[in-house]
Design an enzyme around this catalytic site. Structure first.
Site, mmCIF file in Angstrom:
data_model
loop_
_atom_site.group_PDB
_atom_site.id
_atom_site.type_symbol
_atom_site.label_atom_id
_atom_site.label_comp_id
_atom_site.label_asym_id
_atom_site.label_seq_id
_atom_site.Cartn_x
_atom_site.Cartn_y
_atom_site.Cartn_z
ATOM 1 N N LYS A 111 12.595 28.193 31.690
ATOM 2 C CA LYS A 111 12.479 28.978 30.454
ATOM 3 C C LYS A 111 11.116 28.693 29.848
ATOM 4 O O LYS A 111 10.739 27.530 29.660
ATOM 5 C CB LYS A 111 13.568 28.636 29.446
ATOM 6 C CG LYS A 111 13.449 29.514 28.181
ATOM 7 C CD LYS A 111 14.594 29.329 27.224
ATOM 8 C CE LYS A 111 14.416 28.134 26.341
ATOM 9 N NZ LYS A 111 15.386 28.117 25.222
ATOM 10 N N LYS B 259 10.154 16.159 15.224
ATOM 11 C CA LYS B 259 11.208 16.802 14.450
ATOM 12 C C LYS B 259 12.288 15.778 14.075
ATOM 13 O O LYS B 259 12.515 14.804 14.797
ATOM 14 C CB LYS B 259 11.853 17.934 15.240
ATOM 15 C CG LYS B 259 11.084 19.233 15.275
ATOM 16 C CD LYS B 259 11.925 20.313 15.947
ATOM 17 C CE LYS B 259 11.248 21.661 15.975
ATOM 18 N NZ LYS B 259 12.117 22.688 16.597
ATOM 19 N N GLY C 274 21.972 17.601 20.380
ATOM 20 C CA GLY C 274 21.745 18.759 21.237
ATOM 21 C C GLY C 274 20.269 19.072 21.345
ATOM 22 O O GLY C 274 19.700 19.734 20.466
ATOM 23 N N SER D 78 14.533 23.384 11.640
ATOM 24 C CA SER D 78 13.311 23.020 12.376
ATOM 25 C C SER D 78 12.526 21.992 11.573
ATOM 26 O O SER D 78 11.303 21.977 11.579
ATOM 27 C CB SER D 78 12.453 24.260 12.634
ATOM 28 O OG SER D 78 12.134 24.913 11.409
ATOM 29 N N ASP E 31 14.207 19.266 19.016
ATOM 30 C CA ASP E 31 13.934 19.412 20.445
ATOM 31 C C ASP E 31 12.464 19.175 20.762
ATOM 32 O O ASP E 31 11.958 19.580 21.798
ATOM 33 C CB ASP E 31 14.345 20.803 20.920
ATOM 34 C CG ASP E 31 13.615 21.927 20.189
ATOM 35 O OD1 ASP E 31 12.839 21.624 19.257
ATOM 36 O OD2 ASP E 31 13.818 23.098 20.540
ATOM 37 N N HIS F 53 18.059 31.989 11.801
ATOM 38 C CA HIS F 53 18.613 32.931 12.776
ATOM 39 C C HIS F 53 19.785 32.354 13.558
ATOM 40 O O HIS F 53 20.797 33.028 13.770
ATOM 41 C CB HIS F 53 17.499 33.361 13.738
ATOM 42 C CG HIS F 53 17.966 34.214 14.871
ATOM 43 N ND1 HIS F 53 18.376 35.523 14.699
ATOM 44 C CD2 HIS F 53 18.103 33.951 16.206
ATOM 45 C CE1 HIS F 53 18.740 36.032 15.869
ATOM 46 N NE2 HIS F 53 18.582 35.096 16.790
ATOM 47 N N ASN G 59 20.716 24.877 2.551
ATOM 48 C CA ASN G 59 19.467 25.263 3.203
ATOM 49 C C ASN G 59 18.309 24.929 2.281
ATOM 50 O O ASN G 59 18.434 25.019 1.049
ATOM 51 C CB ASN G 59 19.456 26.759 3.536
ATOM 52 C CG ASN G 59 18.325 27.129 4.476
ATOM 53 O OD1 ASN G 59 18.216 26.573 5.570
ATOM 54 N ND2 ASN G 59 17.467 28.055 4.059
ATOM 55 N N MET H 196 21.485 20.118 16.221
ATOM 56 C CA MET H 196 21.014 21.078 17.222
ATOM 57 C C MET H 196 19.565 21.506 17.051
ATOM 58 O O MET H 196 19.058 22.289 17.850
ATOM 59 C CB MET H 196 21.913 22.321 17.189
ATOM 60 C CG MET H 196 23.413 22.027 17.297
ATOM 61 S SD MET H 196 23.870 21.067 18.745
ATOM 62 C CE MET H 196 23.415 22.175 20.066
#
Length: 319
Positions: free
Chosen positions: A66, A224, A290, A197, A220, A136, A158, A217
């Site tokens: 990917k 972060k 994750g 993020s 990555d 999103h 949020n 999640m």
């Protein structure tokens, strides 16, 4: 080679199919029949990230990569911030098999991995779902979580609270009441999904009640961080892949601080295959880190290709 544009993906891959593909991927990794290759990730400046995730699944006869990343300026242009494509190759010959739009696939596989962790690690009596983040992917996370537990209400936070009505609308579709809370209010939750993020922790240890399951999640990439480092030292830790967890996942900070070791982190695949029992008490906090593995993108893309071939969809090109 078959080309599947992004516009076709929604009709080719259902949430159930994505969850089955991701579960199969977890099991293959646990059985030693699939492996991810080292992640390549580069910072492009102004918050932009670009990289590659790839792997080989011998059980599923799948190989691919990917390519994509995170482009925070996209929202102002009317497109989503995460942009990616998945390329599949014949593992025997190396010849290209397919190019698949990866934006929806990424959201589906991320939500599927989170939901599998909830299904296997959350308490059976979990009734309140907390969501930290309202971008999103948050809607996908909410829908997937609701498929594996009978939640009675949803609470959300949020950094930009004006985005929370979007999440509330999804909860309403599912017949669940929604309440915006401050971060200490997350102590009401039995399950917390973090999907941001963020470069700095927002969820702290005292925001999480005993017995909670967390699915983290959003982390990555090096740098972060979604949750306080001290929280990881208080939890039973699980992940999609230990190597990624300690280098680019949520655990990177706890490992660097000497609070957690790689040996203390269990692959979720070991729970799915019965090699690890998962949650051991109703009071312990479990956390799934994750990080997003390339094998899952490949597995879900392969489902899209199989569905497209069965229906005669896509664009065939000679290579």
């Amino acid at each position: 080679m078959l080309i599947l544009p992004e516009a076709l993906i929604a009709d080719l891959v259902t949430p159930d199919a994505a969850m089955e593909a991701v579960a199969d991927c977890f099991r293959a990794m646990s059985d030693g029949k699939a492996r991810n290759f080292p992640v390549v990730r580069e910072a492009l400046g102004e918050g932009r990230q670009y990289g590659f995730k790839s792997g080989l699944d011998l059980a599923g006869a799948q190989m691919g990569v990917k390519a994509g990343g995170y482009f925070p300026g996209n929202a102002a242009k009317g497109i989503i911030n995460h942009q990616s494509s998945v390329f599949l190759f014949d593992p025997e010959t190396g010849r290209p098999v397919a190019m698949v739009g990866g934006n929806l696939l990424t959201a589906l596989r991320t939500a599927a991995a989170s939901a599998l962790s909830i299904d296997r690690l959350a308490r059976d009596d979990a009734r309140v779902l907390g969501i930290v983040g309202a971008g999103h992917q948050a809607a996908f996370q909410l829908r997937a979580a609701a498929r594996v537990r009978r939640f009675e209400r949803v609470i959300g936070w949020n950094y930009h609270p004006e985005m929370l009505p979007q999440l509330a609308a999804v909860a309403a579709e599912l017949g669940l009441p929604f309440e915006a809370v401050d971060l200490p209010g997350m102590r009401q939750a039995d399950v917390i999904v973090t999907i941001t993020s963020s470069p700095a922790a927002s969820l702290m240890a005292d925001h999480v009640a005993p017995g909670t399951h967390l699915a983290c999640m959003g982390t990555d990439t090096k740098g972060k961080q979604e949750v306080e480092t001290a929280l990881l030292a208080q939890t039973r830790l699980f992940t999609d892949e230990v190597a990624q967890s300690v280098t680019i996942g949520e655990a990177q900070h706890a490992v660097a601080a000497g609070l957690v070791s790689a040996g203390a982190i269990t692959p979720l695949g070991d729970v799915l295959t019965g090699r690890h029992p998962g949650r051991k008490s109703a009071k312990e906090i479990t956390l799934f880190d994750g990080t997003g593995v390339g094998l899952q993108d490949i597995a879900v893309a392969a489902r899209a290709v199989a569905a497209a071939q069965a229906r005669g969809l896509g664009i065939e090109v000679a290579v």
